[in-house]
Design a protein around this motif. Structure first.
Motif, PDB file in Angstrom:
ATOM      1  N   VAL A  12      -1.495   5.068  -5.745  1.00  0.00           N
ATOM      2  CA  VAL A  12      -2.298   4.103  -4.732  1.00  0.00           C
ATOM      3  C   VAL A  12      -2.427   4.548  -3.406  1.00  0.00           C
ATOM      4  O   VAL A  12      -1.132   4.937  -2.934  1.00  0.00           O
ATOM      5  CB  VAL A  12      -1.666   2.715  -5.039  1.00  0.00           C
ATOM      6  CG1 VAL A  12      -2.736   1.706  -4.506  1.00  0.00           C
ATOM      7  CG2 VAL A  12      -1.519   2.365  -6.447  1.00  0.00           C
ATOM      8  N   GLN A  13      -3.216   4.182  -2.793  1.00  0.00           N
ATOM      9  CA  GLN A  13      -3.470   4.252  -1.193  1.00  0.00           C
ATOM     10  C   GLN A  13      -2.757   3.155  -0.607  1.00  0.00           C
ATOM     11  O   GLN A  13      -2.674   1.765  -1.269  1.00  0.00           O
ATOM     12  CB  GLN A  13      -4.979   4.668  -0.807  1.00  0.00           C
ATOM     13  CG  GLN A  13      -5.495   6.031  -1.190  1.00  0.00           C
ATOM     14  CD  GLN A  13      -6.679   6.164  -0.437  1.00  0.00           C
ATOM     15  OE1 GLN A  13      -7.471   5.264  -0.126  1.00  0.00           O
ATOM     16  NE2 GLN A  13      -6.981   7.513  -0.157  1.00  0.00           N
ATOM     17  N   ALA A  14      -2.162   3.609   0.647  1.00  0.00           N
ATOM     18  CA  ALA A  14      -1.658   2.391   1.221  1.00  0.00           C
ATOM     19  C   ALA A  14      -2.562   1.223   1.747  1.00  0.00           C
ATOM     20  O   ALA A  14      -3.938   1.587   2.030  1.00  0.00           O
ATOM     21  CB  ALA A  14      -0.949   2.868   2.642  1.00  0.00           C
ATOM     22  N   GLY A  15      -2.336   0.059   1.714  1.00  0.00           N
ATOM     23  CA  GLY A  15      -3.353  -1.030   1.874  1.00  0.00           C
ATOM     24  C   GLY A  15      -3.743  -1.503   0.625  1.00  0.00           C
ATOM     25  O   GLY A  15      -4.355  -2.586   0.562  1.00  0.00           O
ATOM     26  N   GLY A  16      -3.841  -0.597  -0.547  1.00  0.00           N
ATOM     27  CA  GLY A  16      -4.334  -1.253  -1.936  1.00  0.00           C
ATOM     28  C   GLY A  16      -3.461  -1.985  -2.655  1.00  0.00           C
ATOM     29  O   GLY A  16      -2.324  -2.522  -2.101  1.00  0.00           O
TER      30      GLY A  16
END
Length: 116
Positions: A12-16
């Motif tokens: 997962v990407q950061a902020g997700g």
């Protein structure tokens, strides 16, 4: 006995956000509460959240405001939503269930990797 199978991990990407699931099987009627721990590489296992049969929830102070634990009684499944992910959330997330007598069962865990 109770068997637990986690799912929903991944990259997962950061902020997700992501949602993890933990499906229980076996003698699920003996479960008092279920929850999640997580273990980051090289670190100890830390409590994340739990929910009991009355839907009472407990959250780790460090996770409050970013996680939501819920359960689907009909499906014997517990969910963990984690929002605003950061690389520090990278860990194996482990589901547990406590039955009568204080016996705890654990799943194999699901890996979550958060990229910056």
């Amino acid at each position: 006995q109770v068997q637990l199978v986690e799912s929903g991990g991944g990259l997962v990407q950061a902020g997700g956000s992501l949602q993890l699931s933990c499906a229980a099987s076996g003698r699920t009627f003996t479960i008092y509460h279920m929850g999640w721990y997580r273990q980051a590489p090289g670190k100890e296992r830390d409590f994340v959240a739990s929910v009991d049969t009355s839907d009472n929830t407990i959250y780790a102070d460090s996770m409050k405001g970013r996680v939501i634990i819920s359960r689907d009684t009909a499906k014997d499944t517990v969910f963990l939503q984690v929002h605003n992910l950061s690389p520090e959330d990278t860990a194996i997330y482990l589901c547990y269930a406590v039955v009568g007598g204080g016996v705890a069962y654990w799943g194999q865990g699901t890996h979550v990797t958060v990229s910056s």
